[in-house]
Enzyme design. Structure first.
Site, short mmCIF file in Angstrom:
data_model
loop_
_atom_site.label_atom_id
_atom_site.label_comp_id
_atom_site.label_asym_id
_atom_site.label_seq_id
_atom_site.Cartn_x
_atom_site.Cartn_y
_atom_site.Cartn_z
N TYR A 244 0.48 -1.55 -0.33
CA TYR A 244 0.21 -0.07 -0.10
C TYR A 244 0.94 1.32 -0.30
O TYR A 244 0.25 1.85 -0.58
CB TYR A 244 -0.86 -0.12 1.19
N GLU A 251 2.14 6.40 -7.12
CA GLU A 251 0.79 7.08 -7.29
C GLU A 251 1.21 8.69 -7.47
O GLU A 251 1.14 8.95 -7.59
CB GLU A 251 -0.89 6.91 -6.78
#
Length: 320
Positions: A244, A251
């Protein structure tokens, strides 16, 4: 009873025979400990016996365990409690409304998780083979993988619907933040800018997403049919710990790289009418989105940490 054992007088054969007062179940339950051998013999009918054996005189080698001894009144009370418990259980079950679409819902969830598992598995295997076996570069990831990623991430919108209508018990906010965040990166940032599609960061985004889902969807699929495979449960609630943050970092890099391109092209920028003559740059909104991105990672991280403690933490014993 017949067994060979080592006692005070060395190895010996120990045997005896008991003829019970009434019929018992033919298969007793045996449990061997370091101290003794426990054999539990169940009555065929739960009723009071005046004595244990058919012969009135108790065999000399038999001794009662008074910790487990019940007299007639205790036995009747125990039977009564069991009957009441059974009746209460039936009452509770009768109050729960039967869902006529239960099997249909379960079948839909199994198929949904299976399709998503196959889709993300294809992405993961394809990217792994292309890079590590065929030696392909990072730069063509989007053009070879995007169609399948578009399909999987569009289908993932159903997870929000499933949570809204109560089909699954997953909390709504983490699902919305993750799915809309991913789709924003995929459709808006990568899908609309050709300059971003050939950047190496695309590989890392797609790869981290796919690894996470390869463990998540089969876990949910097996949960639909009441099966828990412990290695898969551990992977489901452990692999997200590095993936994560790494996915969020990839991102964020993607957003940072796209800001100059959106500033230069003016794409998606909003010009307000005169006399204000002000333009809201889409690149400015992306800078705000960066803050929201790390906030979303924190919310999801906290949610998954609680789930991990619930599924992998020490089990609390219920006190009677």
């Amino acid at each position: 009873f017949l067994a060979q054992g080592h006692g005070a007088k060395g190895d010996n054969i120990y045997e005896f025979q008991i003829e019970f007062l009434e019929p018992v179940e033919p298969k007793p339950v045996c449990r061997v400990t370091q101290r003794q051998l426990n054999i539990t013999v169940q009555k065929k009918e739960s009723n009071w016996w005046e004595r244990l054996t058919k012969q009135e005189k108790r065999p000399l080698f038999l001794a009662p365990d008074f910790d487990r001894w019940l007299d007639e009144s205790d036995a009747e009370m125990e039977l009564k409690e069991k009957e009441e418990e059974k009746i209460n259980k039936m009452k509770i079950e009768s109050r729960v409304p039967k869902d006529p679409f239960k099997h249909l819902k379960k079948g839909y969830l199994i198929m949904y998780n299976l399709v998503q598992f196959l889709g993300f598995s294809w992405i993961f295997v394809n990217m792994t083979v292309r890079l590590f076996i065929l030696g392909k570069s990072f730069y063509d990831t989007f053009h070879t993988i995007a169609d399948m990623m578009y399909f999987c991430q569009t289908l993932a919108l159903m997870e929000i619907v499933n949570s809204l209508i109560g089909l699954v018990r997953s909390p709504l906010i983490p699902a919305v933040m993750q799915i809309f965040g991913r789709n924003f990166i995929l459709f808006v940032v990568l899908g609309s800018l050709e300059e971003m599609q050939s950047k190496p960061v695309v590989f890392f985004i797609f790869y981290f997403w796919s690894i996470t889902e390869v463990f998540r969807y089969p876990y949910y699929m097996l949960s639909c049919i009441g099966i828990e495979w412990k290695p898969l449960t551990w992977l489901r609630y452990t692999t997200w710990i590095p993936l994560y943050p790494l996915g969020g970092l990839a991102e964020a890099v993607c957003i940072v790289q796209s800001i100059p391109i959106f500033s230069e092209t003016g794409k998606f920028s909003l010009g307000l009418p005169n006399p204000l003559n002000v333009t809201i740059q889409f690149s400015f909104l992306l800078q705000i989105y960066l803050i929201a991105l790390f906030l979303g990672i924190f919310v999801n991280f906290r949610h998954l940490y609680k789930q991990r403690k619930q599924h992998l933490g020490p089990k609390k014993r219920k006190m009677k």
